[in-house]
Design an enzyme around this catalytic site. Structure first.
Site, PDB file in Angstrom:
ATOM      1  N   GLU A   1     115.553  45.958  42.062  1.00  0.00           N
ATOM      2  CA  GLU A   1     114.853  44.778  42.575  1.00  0.00           C
ATOM      3  C   GLU A   1     115.674  43.569  42.156  1.00  0.00           C
ATOM      4  OE1 GLU A   1     110.815  44.140  41.457  1.00  0.00           O
ATOM      5  OE2 GLU A   1     110.168  46.123  42.092  1.00  0.00           O
TER       6      GLU A   1
ATOM      7  N   GLU B   1     104.858  35.080  38.056  1.00  0.00           N
ATOM      8  CA  GLU B   1     105.736  35.394  36.938  1.00  0.00           C
ATOM      9  C   GLU B   1     105.266  34.740  35.639  1.00  0.00           C
ATOM     10  OE1 GLU B   1     107.449  37.578  38.070  1.00  0.00           O
ATOM     11  OE2 GLU B   1     107.906  37.075  40.136  1.00  0.00           O
TER      12      GLU B   1
END
Length: 271
Positions: free
Chosen positions: A49, A60
């Site tokens: 990824e 995040e």
């Protein structure tokens, strides 16, 4: 058969689970991105990824937020990300690469240009955090038409209706977010994860990867016993933060090799 499908099929034949890792493109320095990608593969990673830096990465935690900030100081954008994948493909045409990021950079570039650029570079799939499956039919259709996999997130709070919707539009694999919160937060409850995966499998026939909260070999091994793939991101970014750049590639490879070894212990005991 796509690279992602082929990877999972090969691992299943070996009684192994996939190790999927995340790094942010351009972090800690643009010149290290492709060497890090190769080092991850050398350490035993099955699917990469590659994060697309974005100024407001809402899913995040602080660790990956800092990675985005560092990459953005180098002005890393989608075209640079494509260039990294293109360079990686010069010597690796088998390991799947999935771009993970947010809708804004795609919308700015334009959907058609993004898909064409990703396909030309050698990208295999995308995870677009803020593209809900019921609102991106055009994107999904064009991704499928180009032979790339749109991958969607499921969480502990996903309803049965949302799981059914993801089952209809996603391909490659499904990504189960094991924690309520952001990346890098909390400790994973493997029993709860197993229960949720069992519920998801009633509708989703794709391999299921589990991410968020996996930080070491023991946790990865436990998750691999109930899921098809283990996803690790924040812990690798921390490795990069705590290592001098000249030693970063070696350190990351050693770290994921330890994770791979722990996961493969499952295969050895089950074979």
């Amino acid at each position: 058969m796509s690279r992602i499908q082929s990877t999972f099929a090969a691992l299943t034949a070996q009684n192994k689970k996939a190790l999927i890792t995340f790094i942010t493109a351009g972090d800690p320095a643009p010149a290290l991105t492709v060497p890090l990608m190769h080092a991850l593969v050398a350490g035993g990673v099955d699917i990469l990824e590659l994060g697309v830096p974005f100024s407001d990465p809402m899913a995040e935690g602080p660790v990956i937020q800092r990675a985005c900030e560092r990459a953005l100081k180098f002005n890393i954008g989608l075209r640079d990300v494509f260039a990294f994948v293109r360079e990686f493909r010069l010597s690796n045409n088998t390991t799947p690469v999935v771009l993970m990021g947010y809708a804004n950079p795609i919308e700015r570039m334009g959907m058609d240009r993004f898909i064409a650029g990703a396909l030309e570079a050698g990208v295999d799939g995308t995870i677009v955090v803020d593209y809900p499956p019921e609102e991106c039919e055009e994107f999904v259709g064009k991704m499928h038409a180009s032979g790339m996999d749109p991958i969607f997130l499921l969480s502990p709070t996903s309803t049965e209706a949302r799981i059914e919707q993801v089952a209809k539009v996603s391909s490659g694999f499904s990504y189960y977010v094991s924690l309520k919160g952001v990346t890098g937060a909390g400790n994973i409850d493997t029993v709860e994860v197993a229960e949720r995966i069992a519920a998801i499998r009633k509708h989703v026939k794709l391999p299921i990867g589990v991410g968020f909260g996996i930080r070491d070999g023991a946790t990865a091994k436990a998750v691999a016993s109930v899921a098809d793939a283990v996803v690790i991101g924040s812990r690798i970014i921390q490795e990069l933060e705590n290592t001098p750049q000249e030693k970063a590639v070696e350190a990351v490879q050693a770290f994921v090799a330890g994770i791979r070894q722990a996961m493969d212990a499952n295969a050895n005991t089950q074979s």
